[in-house]
Design a protein around this motif. Structure first.
Motif, PDB file in Angstrom:
ATOM      1  N   THR A  45       0.810  -1.112  -0.055  1.00 28.72           N
ATOM      2  CA  THR A  45      -0.329  -0.168  -0.272  1.00 28.72           C
ATOM      3  C   THR A  45       1.235   1.412   0.046  1.00 28.72           C
ATOM      4  OG1 THR A  45      -0.658  -0.126   2.930  1.00 28.72           O
ATOM      5  CG2 THR A  45      -2.077  -1.449   1.621  1.00 28.72           C
ATOM      6  N   THR A  46       0.611   3.103  -0.454  1.00 31.77           N
ATOM      7  CA  THR A  46       1.177   3.410  -0.205  1.00 31.77           C
ATOM      8  C   THR A  46       1.603   4.103   1.220  1.00 31.77           C
ATOM      9  OG1 THR A  46      -0.642   4.004  -1.590  1.00 31.77           O
ATOM     10  CG2 THR A  46       1.332   6.824  -0.531  1.00 31.77           C
ATOM     11  N   PHE A  47       0.069   3.841   2.408  1.00 32.03           N
ATOM     12  CA  PHE A  47       1.162   3.518   3.447  1.00 32.03           C
ATOM     13  C   PHE A  47       2.369   3.484   4.036  1.00 32.03           C
ATOM     14  CE2 PHE A  47      -0.324   3.212   8.312  1.00 32.03           C
ATOM     15  CZ  PHE A  47       0.493   4.807   8.630  1.00 32.03           C
ATOM     16  N   VAL A  48       2.570   1.803   3.839  1.00 30.42           N
ATOM     17  CA  VAL A  48       3.727   1.091   4.052  1.00 30.42           C
ATOM     18  C   VAL A  48       4.624   1.893   2.924  1.00 30.42           C
ATOM     19  CG1 VAL A  48       5.486  -1.168   3.796  1.00 30.42           C
ATOM     20  CG2 VAL A  48       2.038  -1.150   4.317  1.00 30.42           C
ATOM     21  N   LEU A  49       5.022   2.193   1.811  1.00 27.73           N
ATOM     22  CA  LEU A  49       6.025   3.173   1.565  1.00 27.73           C
ATOM     23  C   LEU A  49       5.957   4.258   1.309  1.00 27.73           C
ATOM     24  CD1 LEU A  49       7.295   2.380  -1.305  1.00 27.73           C
ATOM     25  CD2 LEU A  49       5.701   3.990  -2.757  1.00 27.73           C
ATOM     26  N   VAL A  50       5.132   4.364   2.139  1.00 25.75           N
ATOM     27  CA  VAL A  50       5.324   5.557   2.585  1.00 25.75           C
ATOM     28  C   VAL A  50       6.392   5.517   4.647  1.00 25.75           C
ATOM     29  CG1 VAL A  50       4.721   7.995   4.518  1.00 25.75           C
ATOM     30  CG2 VAL A  50       3.772   7.286   2.066  1.00 25.75           C
ATOM     31  N   LEU A  51       5.856   4.856   4.789  1.00 23.47           N
ATOM     32  CA  LEU A  51       6.395   4.434   5.963  1.00 23.47           C
ATOM     33  C   LEU A  51       8.353   4.294   5.765  1.00 23.47           C
ATOM     34  CD1 LEU A  51       3.717   2.242   7.847  1.00 23.47           C
ATOM     35  CD2 LEU A  51       4.353   4.525   8.699  1.00 23.47           C
ATOM     36  N   CYS A  52       7.953   3.058   5.149  1.00 26.08           N
ATOM     37  CA  CYS A  52       9.921   3.185   4.604  1.00 26.08           C
ATOM     38  C   CYS A  52      10.258   3.907   4.368  1.00 26.08           C
ATOM     39  CB  CYS A  52       9.471   1.652   3.163  1.00 26.08           C
ATOM     40  SG  CYS A  52       9.111  -0.179   3.533  1.00 26.08           S
ATOM     41  N   ILE A  53      10.079   5.149   3.725  1.00 27.19           N
ATOM     42  CA  ILE A  53      10.371   6.143   3.112  1.00 27.19           C
ATOM     43  C   ILE A  53      10.536   6.947   4.461  1.00 27.19           C
ATOM     44  CG2 ILE A  53      10.396   8.230   1.588  1.00 27.19           C
ATOM     45  CD1 ILE A  53       8.633   6.692  -0.136  1.00 27.19           C
ATOM     46  N   VAL A  54       9.903   7.293   5.117  1.00 27.54           N
ATOM     47  CA  VAL A  54       9.704   8.326   6.314  1.00 27.54           C
ATOM     48  C   VAL A  54      11.020   7.095   6.989  1.00 27.54           C
ATOM     49  CG1 VAL A  54       8.892   9.449   8.147  1.00 27.54           C
ATOM     50  CG2 VAL A  54       7.851   9.289   5.724  1.00 27.54           C
ATOM     51  N   PHE A  55      11.115   6.035   7.035  1.00 28.90           N
ATOM     52  CA  PHE A  55      12.149   5.912   8.004  1.00 28.90           C
ATOM     53  C   PHE A  55      13.312   6.018   7.886  1.00 28.90           C
ATOM     54  CE2 PHE A  55      14.336   1.809   9.977  1.00 28.90           C
ATOM     55  CZ  PHE A  55      14.654   2.293  11.428  1.00 28.90           C
TER      56      PHE A  55
END
Length: 140
Positions: free
Chosen positions: A74-84
């Motif tokens: 999901t976009t949310f998972v991708l955003v979490l990965c990028i933010v981390f």
């Protein structure tokens, strides 16, 4: 079951970052401080930035991977990965100076190092809360 593709990419990035930070410590140690840190503040900050990544990356990577396995790419998972990833870079950059690691000489542009360290810490906190929320909301 969804394969954790985004988490795998994050893991690849984190291992490269960990090696870079490890080499920084190793190269500094080649100057003569082979065990511990003595009273060397530069070595201390390098050890702490390497250690902080090691302390955080494993648990976060597992939790993000579990979330991705439950929810998919999901976009949310991708955003979490990028933010981390960005948070860990900022934290490491914050520790690139004694201003960021020890609060020394916090004048002018040196304040940026303390700011980067703080942004990295808060970004990591945001990913922790976001991952927990994502898992709970997916399984509830």
């Amino acid at each position: 079951m969804n394969l954790p593709i985004y988490a795998a990419a994050l893991g690849a990035f984190l291992i490269v970052l960990q090696v870079v930070l490890m080499l920084s410590v190793g190269l500094h140690r080649s100057k003569g401080q082979f065990l511990g840190i003595g009273d060397d503040k530069d070595l201390e900050r390098k050890v702490r930035r390497h250690g902080n990544l090691a302390e955080n990356s494993g648990l976060f990577l597992v939790v993000i991977a579990l979330f991705e396995m439950l929810a998919g790419q999901t976009t949310f998972v991708l955003v979490l990965c990028i933010v981390f990833a960005v948070a860990r870079i900022l934290h490491a950059l914050g520790f690139a100076s004694l201003a960021g690691s020890h609060g020394e000489n916090l004048t002018g542009g040196r304040k940026a190092f303390a700011g980067m360290r703080a942004m990295g810490a808060f970004g990591t906190l945001g990913v922790a809360l976001g991952s927990a929320y994502g898992i709970v909301s997916t399984i509830a």
